[in-house]
Write a protein that holds these residues in place. Structure first.
Motif, PDB file in Angstrom:
ATOM      1  N   ALA A 105       0.815  -1.211   0.000  1.00  0.00           N
ATOM      2  CA  ALA A 105       0.000   0.000   0.000  1.00  0.00           C
ATOM      3  C   ALA A 105       0.851   1.264   0.000  1.00  0.00           C
ATOM      4  O   ALA A 105       0.430   2.298  -0.505  1.00  0.00           O
ATOM      5  N   ASP A 106       2.065   1.196   0.559  1.00  0.00           N
ATOM      6  CA  ASP A 106       2.883   2.399   0.678  1.00  0.00           C
ATOM      7  C   ASP A 106       4.335   1.999   0.894  1.00  0.00           C
ATOM      8  O   ASP A 106       4.703   0.830   0.796  1.00  0.00           O
ATOM      9  N   GLU A 107       5.160   3.003   1.184  1.00  0.00           N
ATOM     10  CA  GLU A 107       6.596   2.768   1.379  1.00  0.00           C
ATOM     11  C   GLU A 107       6.872   1.824   2.548  1.00  0.00           C
ATOM     12  O   GLU A 107       7.872   1.116   2.553  1.00  0.00           O
ATOM     13  N   LEU A 108       5.998   1.817   3.539  1.00  0.00           N
ATOM     14  CA  LEU A 108       6.193   0.956   4.703  1.00  0.00           C
ATOM     15  C   LEU A 108       5.876  -0.497   4.365  1.00  0.00           C
ATOM     16  O   LEU A 108       6.580  -1.415   4.794  1.00  0.00           O
ATOM     17  N   GLU A 109       4.821  -0.713   3.577  1.00  0.00           N
ATOM     18  CA  GLU A 109       4.414  -2.072   3.226  1.00  0.00           C
ATOM     19  C   GLU A 109       5.330  -2.701   2.181  1.00  0.00           C
ATOM     20  O   GLU A 109       5.450  -3.932   2.129  1.00  0.00           O
ATOM     21  N   TYR A 110       5.958  -1.887   1.358  1.00  0.00           N
ATOM     22  CA  TYR A 110       6.771  -2.388   0.241  1.00  0.00           C
ATOM     23  C   TYR A 110       7.854  -3.370   0.696  1.00  0.00           C
ATOM     24  O   TYR A 110       7.920  -4.502   0.218  1.00  0.00           O
ATOM     25  N   PRO A 111       8.728  -2.986   1.636  1.00  0.00           N
ATOM     26  CA  PRO A 111       9.741  -3.962   2.072  1.00  0.00           C
ATOM     27  C   PRO A 111       9.149  -5.163   2.809  1.00  0.00           C
ATOM     28  O   PRO A 111       9.669  -6.278   2.691  1.00  0.00           O
ATOM     29  N   LEU A 112       8.056  -4.958   3.558  1.00  0.00           N
ATOM     30  CA  LEU A 112       7.454  -6.084   4.279  1.00  0.00           C
ATOM     31  C   LEU A 112       6.955  -7.132   3.291  1.00  0.00           C
ATOM     32  O   LEU A 112       7.176  -8.341   3.473  1.00  0.00           O
ATOM     33  N   ARG A 113       6.267  -6.695   2.246  1.00  0.00           N
ATOM     34  CA  ARG A 113       5.781  -7.619   1.238  1.00  0.00           C
ATOM     35  C   ARG A 113       6.953  -8.240   0.460  1.00  0.00           C
ATOM     36  O   ARG A 113       6.922  -9.431   0.130  1.00  0.00           O
ATOM     37  N   THR A 114       7.981  -7.454   0.211  1.00  0.00           N
ATOM     38  CA  THR A 114       9.144  -7.965  -0.540  1.00  0.00           C
ATOM     39  C   THR A 114       9.791  -9.132   0.180  1.00  0.00           C
ATOM     40  O   THR A 114      10.075 -10.172  -0.429  1.00  0.00           O
ATOM     41  N   PHE A 115      10.014  -8.990   1.479  1.00  0.00           N
ATOM     42  CA  PHE A 115      10.688 -10.065   2.209  1.00  0.00           C
ATOM     43  C   PHE A 115       9.784 -11.278   2.398  1.00  0.00           C
ATOM     44  O   PHE A 115      10.269 -12.406   2.447  1.00  0.00           O
ATOM     45  N   GLU A 116       8.475 -11.053   2.468  1.00  0.00           N
ATOM     46  CA  GLU A 116       7.565 -12.195   2.508  1.00  0.00           C
ATOM     47  C   GLU A 116       7.688 -13.018   1.223  1.00  0.00           C
ATOM     48  O   GLU A 116       7.786 -14.245   1.254  1.00  0.00           O
ATOM     49  N   VAL A 117       7.713 -12.329   0.084  1.00  0.00           N
ATOM     50  CA  VAL A 117       7.841 -13.026  -1.198  1.00  0.00           C
ATOM     51  C   VAL A 117       9.191 -13.736  -1.298  1.00  0.00           C
ATOM     52  O   VAL A 117       9.279 -14.870  -1.775  1.00  0.00           O
ATOM     53  N   ILE A 118      10.258 -13.093  -0.834  1.00  0.00           N
ATOM     54  CA  ILE A 118      11.588 -13.717  -0.846  1.00  0.00           C
ATOM     55  C   ILE A 118      11.570 -15.012  -0.039  1.00  0.00           C
ATOM     56  O   ILE A 118      12.107 -16.043  -0.471  1.00  0.00           O
ATOM     57  N   GLY A 119      10.935 -14.981   1.133  1.00  0.00           N
ATOM     58  CA  GLY A 119      10.858 -16.181   1.969  1.00  0.00           C
ATOM     59  C   GLY A 119      10.084 -17.303   1.293  1.00  0.00           C
ATOM     60  O   GLY A 119      10.472 -18.477   1.357  1.00  0.00           O
ATOM     61  N   ILE A 120       8.981 -16.946   0.621  1.00  0.00           N
ATOM     62  CA  ILE A 120       8.167 -17.956  -0.061  1.00  0.00           C
ATOM     63  C   ILE A 120       8.935 -18.580  -1.223  1.00  0.00           C
ATOM     64  O   ILE A 120       8.973 -19.813  -1.381  1.00  0.00           O
ATOM     65  N   LEU A 121       9.566 -17.753  -2.039  1.00  0.00           N
ATOM     66  CA  LEU A 121      10.350 -18.270  -3.168  1.00  0.00           C
ATOM     67  C   LEU A 121      11.543 -19.091  -2.679  1.00  0.00           C
ATOM     68  O   LEU A 121      11.866 -20.137  -3.250  1.00  0.00           O
TER      69      LEU A 121
END
Length: 380
Positions: A127-143
């Protein structure tokens, strides 16, 4: 509620507990007991596929992913508690569940793939600059978890054609992961200390797939970014893993940085990867910068103990078992660090008690780490 991300799929979680742990499934080895167990696992597999179908229709695969992870972990725990690993028919049904898990996570990766090859492609998912890294690392963990799962199957499969298929899929996942890191600057700014879990999973997949240069680049850039962020006093990985603390930091109302980063599991984990990737000169720069910058931070590593297997597949085993080794030192040279790490690992070899290690599916513990946020066991 498959179109919503706000809540965990708790009704599906309750279904798992009901079928596996509250319905008095028999654990005997006789045929009638085997048939009842097979039926129960068939129901779970069908249920998981139905949720997956709903999530595909809602264009939101995250709930299905969480359900798939939880199904694998709780089924493994049920088999462990009832000593069913050597029951071939039950084990075969578990394998079918595991392949459903792979199907769900594979669909998640396929959906995300186009966004990973575009600059800031994951920004639209936050949703914003704060959510961007949180979502990024979640995706990294899943992959990262998917890559290691495929590598695990590659290691234990005897059919050569199937092995090549697993290896090809693993390479494809590593390629997506490398592109994500290259195209999303947020992959260099972990905001929680427990992003160490996702980073470790990403580094594991990159390294086993042979993406050594990309792993080294990411490790070095992460280190620079964390040191710089802490010196500035903003956007560094906080020990509390609290969203409220991140918001407070964003609006300038957070506690002092020394308090927010009073301990770190991320920095010792990164140090270990300098040893794994044999980055002698880069480690020296890392060691000097970290020692000079984080004078108030206690470096820690979590190790499992003999009780960890009782908690690993049901909760955050880092809170319920094991112990924190601290203070973890950063010797001046990489050779000294390697010697130090080997000495610690020789002393704390309790990971051999884990059922997933004994039964040749070590990726189960990594799925558990991603799902329940248990620290990655250092031996990995």
């Amino acid at each position: 509620m498959a179109d919503q991300n706000e809540d965990e799929p708790r009704y599906f979680y309750a279904l798992l507990e009901e079928i596996l742990f509250k319905s008095d499934l028999p654990k005997e080895k006789k045929p009638s007991a085997e048939r009842k167990r097979q039926k129960a696992l068939c129901i779970l597999n069908l249920s998981l596929n139905i949720v997956f179908h709903w999530c595909q229709e809602a264009d939101n695969l995250r709930p299905a992913l969480l359900c798939a992870e939880r199904t694998i972990l709780r089924t493994w725990d049920w088999m462990r508690q009832n000593e069913l690993f050597d029951c071939k028919k039950t084990a075969k049904k578990f394998d079918q569940l595991f392949f459903t898990y792979l199907k769900v996570v594979g669909a998640y990766a396929t959906k995300l793939k186009p966004h990973c090859f575009v600059r800031d492609g994951l920004f639209g998912y936050g949703a914003d600059e704060l959510e961007y890294p949180l979502r990024t690392f979640e995706v990294i963990g899943i992959l990262g978890t998917l890559g290691i799962a495929l590598n695990n199957l590659f290691a234990i499969t005897t059919d050569e054609q199937q092995r090549q298929t697993y290896q090809g899929h693993m390479q494809a996942v590593a390629q997506i992961l490398a592109a994500l890191i290259a195209n999303n600057p947020s992959a260099l700014t972990p905001r929680y200390d427990n992003h160490a879990i996702d980073i470790a999973l990403g580094l594991l997949t990159l390294s086993v797939a042979g993406y050594i240069n990309q792993a080294a680049y990411w490790l070095i850039e992460l280190s620079h970014s964390i040191v710089l962020a802490y010196r500035i006093g903003k956007y560094f990985p906080i020990a509390s893993d609290s969203y409220d603390d991140l918001v407070a930091m964003e609006v300038g109302q957070a506690p002092p940085k020394e308090e927010l980063m009073h301990c770190s599991t991320l920095l010792p984990m990164l140090a270990g990867w300098y040893a794994v990737l044999n980055l002698t000169n880069d480690y020296k720069a890392f060691q000097e910068a970290v020692t000079r910058t984080f004078t108030s931070t206690n470096f820690q590593l979590w190790f499992p103990d003999k009780d960890t297997d009782n908690y690993l597949y049901s909760t955050n085993a880092g809170s319920a078992s094991g112990f924190n080794f601290h203070p973890f030192r950063l010797p001046q040279t990489l050779d000294d660090l390697k010697t130090y790490i080997i000495r610690i690992h020789d002393k704390y070899q309790t990971y051999t008690d884990l059922s997933c290690i004994r039964w040749q599916l070590p990726v189960i513990a990594l799925i558990a780490s991603r799902h329940f946020r248990t620290p990655i066991i250092p031996v990995y």
